[in-house]
Design an enzyme around this catalytic site. Structure first.
Site, PDB file in Angstrom:
ATOM      1  N   HIS A  25       0.532  -0.957   0.373  1.00 30.50           N
ATOM      2  CA  HIS A  25       0.225  -0.222  -0.195  1.00 30.50           C
ATOM      3  C   HIS A  25       0.825   1.512  -0.159  1.00 30.50           C
ATOM      4  CE1 HIS A  25      -2.606   2.755   1.687  1.00 30.50           C
ATOM      5  NE2 HIS A  25      -3.168   1.767   1.295  1.00 30.50           N
ATOM      6  N   ASP A  80       2.706  -4.615   8.172  1.00 32.00           N
ATOM      7  CA  ASP A  80       1.652  -3.494   7.946  1.00 32.00           C
ATOM      8  C   ASP A  80       0.503  -3.949   7.675  1.00 32.00           C
ATOM      9  OD1 ASP A  80      -0.692  -2.547   7.593  1.00 32.00           O
ATOM     10  OD2 ASP A  80      -0.303  -1.301   5.825  1.00 32.00           O
ATOM     11  N   GLN A 116      -4.882  -5.027   6.194  1.00 33.10           N
ATOM     12  CA  GLN A 116      -5.698  -5.645   6.422  1.00 33.10           C
ATOM     13  C   GLN A 116      -6.074  -7.579   6.973  1.00 33.10           C
ATOM     14  OE1 GLN A 116      -8.062  -5.286   3.667  1.00 33.10           O
ATOM     15  NE2 GLN A 116      -7.250  -2.907   3.175  1.00 33.10           N
ATOM     16  N   LYS A 162     -10.622  -1.398   9.836  1.00 34.51           N
ATOM     17  CA  LYS A 162     -10.765  -2.064   8.594  1.00 34.51           C
ATOM     18  C   LYS A 162     -10.684  -3.143  10.172  1.00 34.51           C
ATOM     19  CE  LYS A 162      -7.829  -0.282   5.824  1.00 34.51           C
ATOM     20  NZ  LYS A 162      -8.198   0.129   4.251  1.00 34.51           N
ATOM     21  N   CYS A 178      -5.042   2.467  -3.915  1.00 36.41           N
ATOM     22  CA  CYS A 178      -3.753   3.189  -3.192  1.00 36.41           C
ATOM     23  C   CYS A 178      -2.096   1.864  -2.865  1.00 36.41           C
ATOM     24  CB  CYS A 178      -3.896   3.479  -1.729  1.00 36.41           C
ATOM     25  SG  CYS A 178      -5.023   4.977  -1.358  1.00 36.41           S
TER      26      CYS A 178
END
Length: 673
Positions: A385, A462, A465, A488, A626
């Site tokens: 991302h 990260d 997600q 999220k 993104c």
């Protein structure tokens, strides 16, 4: 029903002195034993003719008192908040009486236990007698090195007891009344309203927990009808969790055995927990398939945030009054939830941020600015991302370091041999996603972390997600940082968290200055707080941090394993059904994949497809997500992305595919994006 007698100051297990008290107390005892006993033997006569079923209502509105609708088919995890007491209401406490919020309830609410009886006006109950005063560290409440323990006495002699539904909130003592505003119009059954001015102020103080705040009152409720003599019931229900919606009383000499709840995951039940999913879009039922952009919020999260503003709102850490203590306990209680959610070693490993983007920037601009120098290398992957590219690009430009990129194959998987080949003694930091937001690829992060550590590099993962789809254990992963965004994972926007190893946070300078993050300030020198507070300058997003804690409770009780299994089945089904659409191409076909279906159709522009689907009530994302580098790796500038959540169903995917089939049939002569 007799509504002339108010019932005030209800305490679980306490006897009622009102018309119908015998029946009320019998029902309360019955319900308490259902959650802790075994079998039920029918009495020779029912107290009320025709009352054949005792209902445990599970409204998706304000107080999902026995857990959410979704939980009836799913056993609770080991640390779930299981109902252990009920006296004309259901109170959730964690096993052993420790602190932790109840799923989907701002307080326990009075509920009808007799079939056909309307629920009375919401009457909150105090905590179980076993609930103790809120525990935890002392907080610096004055910025002048004076401390007040979380269970210290406060003005009005109000002890910092745990509130019944949110024990971390440090709120209301047993028998304490709540303001009428605590009741919500969102109830599963008709509520009996109280006449104006019928509240009973000045409830008696609890001998254990201190005086009740003077401004709290109990709304009037409905007394139960007169009852027959109390029957004798034996109940032994082995460790069942949520989901008992009704208890059918057997014949006079029969015994019914109540076993723990079991069955398949119910996406329709989950859907009922989310009020926005009742919206109509262009006259059609809303089908939300834009979950990778943001997830919708269950009623329990919405109510928890409202409860904060109604009962706890204050700044944290900095005052010696009751609301500051409640707010601080709620805020730090949310930090503890994040710690347990990620299996971090300590609450002090968790920094609240605005989201994953701010967390990555914090690491880049604090740790990175100090420890990355000219000649160093930063390694990312092609899947990232923009939030996991741009901060490192800026850091490299500022320090003279080099940014390197690990390639992916045609299925969207990182080429691990190339990844390891790019690692060397100059690699200072490695950053990669746990799950790709554009393709859904699940990266082999534990293996990648081990490779990076062999070369002496620090690793940031990260997890934006990942956390709503997969169970995360940062200690097992052994990453140096892990971050995610609350929105999220069914929580509020504007809140997220950064996990950091303690030895790394200890040597990381603060990246912002101001209040809350300091111990002492003179014009010559500032002494900072230890982690994590040194990274939380100013007034934080307190209410939404508390809302994030409620979202974590919700996800944890649904069970991440249940969610992952359901979404995997949807992913397989959706992938197969999309193959029916002529000219459709799916990007990202890795065998290890989360619930993302990213595709294009020959002859159709992605924004055209998204707009047409919206007219059918179907929300998807079109654009570059993104993540322009990975789309360009596949020769595209944009895709349509349908992303999955536990409230999605095969019917949702059928509707998507049927709409795409109609679009594809009319696409002749159009130019593909």
């Amino acid at each position: 029903m007799n509504t002339s007698e108010p019932v005030t100051g209800l305490i679980p297990g306490a006897a009622l002195e009102a018309p119908g008290a015998e029946l009320a107390n019998e029902i309360a005892r019955l319900a308490n034993q259902i959650f802790n006993g075994g079998s039920i033997q029918r009495p020779t006569a029912l107290p009320i003719a025709g009352a054949e079923t005792a209902h445990f209502q599970s409204p998706t509105a304000l107080a999902q008192a026995a857990g959410s609708e979704a939980l009836k088919d799913s056993p609770a995890p080991p640390d779930a908040f299981v109902p252990t007491g009920l006296a004309l209401g259901i109170t959730h406490v964690p096993p052993g009486g420790g602190s932790g919020g109840a799923l989907g309830s701002t307080e326990p609410y009075f509920m009808s236990l007799i079939s056909g009886t309307p629920a009375a006006a919401a009457v909150p109950l105090g905590p179980l007698p076993s609930t103790q005063a809120a525990s935890g560290p002392a907080y610096d409440l004055s910025n002048q090195n004076s401390t007040l323990a979380a269970n210290a006495a406060l003005p009005d002699n109000t002890g910092l007891t745990q509130s019944p539904a949110y024990p971390e909130a440090g709120g209301i003592a047993p028998g304490a009344a709540y303001p009428e505003s605590a009741a919500s119009p969102r109830t599963a059954s008709p509520a009996v309203s109280s006449p104006e001015g019928s509240s009973a102020p000045g409830a008696a103080a609890s001998p254990t927990h201190g005086a009740v705040p003077k401004n709290l009152a109990v709304p009037q409720t409905t007394a139960l009808p007169a009852a027959a003599p109390e029957p004798t019931l034996e109940q032994r229900v082995p460790g069942s969790s949520f989901g008992i919606e009704s208890l059918e009383l057997p014949g006079a000499n029969d015994t019914v055995n109540l076993s723990p709840v079991s069955g398949l995951f119910s996406a329709e039940a989950v859907r009922r927990d989310f009020p926005i999913l009742r919206e109509k879009i262009h006259g059609k039922r809303l089908i939300w398939l834009d979950n990778a952009a943001t997830t919708q919020k269950p009623q329990s999260v919405i109510d928890r945030i409202s409860y904060f503003y109604e009962h706890e709102n204050s700044n944290v850490h900095r005052a010696a009054h009751t609301l500051a203590a409640r707010s601080t306990d709620a805020y730090e209680g949310a930090r503890d939830r994040v710690k347990r959610f990620l299996n971090a070693g300590s609450n002090e490993n968790i920094v609240f941020t605005r989201g994953a983007t701010e967390a990555i920037n914090l690491v880049a601009k604090s740790w990175g600015a100090r420890y990355v120098t000219k000649g160093d290398e930063i390694l990312v992957t092609h899947l990232e991302h923009h939030a996991n590219i741009v901060p490192w690009q800026q850091l490299a430009q500022a320090t003279g370091a080099t940014l390197r990129v690990a390639p992916v194959d045609d299925r969207g998987q990182v080429k691990l041999d190339e990844f390891e080949r790019l690692l060397n003694s100059r690699t200072r930091l490695v950053a990669f996603a746990h799950v790709s937001n554009a393709l859904g690829t699940i990266l082999p992060i534990q293996q990648m972390v081990e490779m990076a550590h062999r070369h002496g590099a620090k690793v940031l993962v990260d997890g934006a997600q990942a956390v709503s789809h997969l169970r995360v254990d940062v200690q097992a992963i052994d990453c140096d940082w892990y971050c995610f965004s609350g929105h999220k994972v069914f929580g509020p926007t504007g809140i997220g968290a950064l996990y950091g190893k303690p030895e790394i946070l200890a040597v990381t300078p603060p990246w912002q200055g101001g209040g809350n993050m300091i111990q002492d300030v003179t014009f010559e020198k500032t002494q900072f707080q230890p982690p994590p507070w040194r990274f939380e300058a100013g007034t934080g997003n307190i209410a939404d941090a508390v809302g994030l804690g409620a979202a974590i409770d919700y996800v944890s009780q649904l069970g991440l394993e249940n969610i992952a299994r359901h979404e995997h089945e949807l992913l397989e089904y959706g992938t197969e059904q999309l193959r029916r659409v002529p000219g459709l191409r799916i990007l990202g076909t890795a065998p290890e994949k989360a619930g993302v279906l990213s595709f294009v159709i020959d002859g159709l522009r992605t924004e055209e497809m998204s707009a047409a689907l919206d007219l059918e009530g179907i929300a998807v994302r079109s654009g570059h997500h993104c993540a322009q580098p990975i789309l360009r790796r596949f020769g595209l500038e944009s895709t349509v992305r349908a992303s999955l959540a536990p409230y999605n169903t095969c019917e949702d995917l059928d509707a998507l595919v049927e709409a795409l089939l109609r679009l594809a049939a009319g696409s002749s002569g159009r130019v593909s994006s």
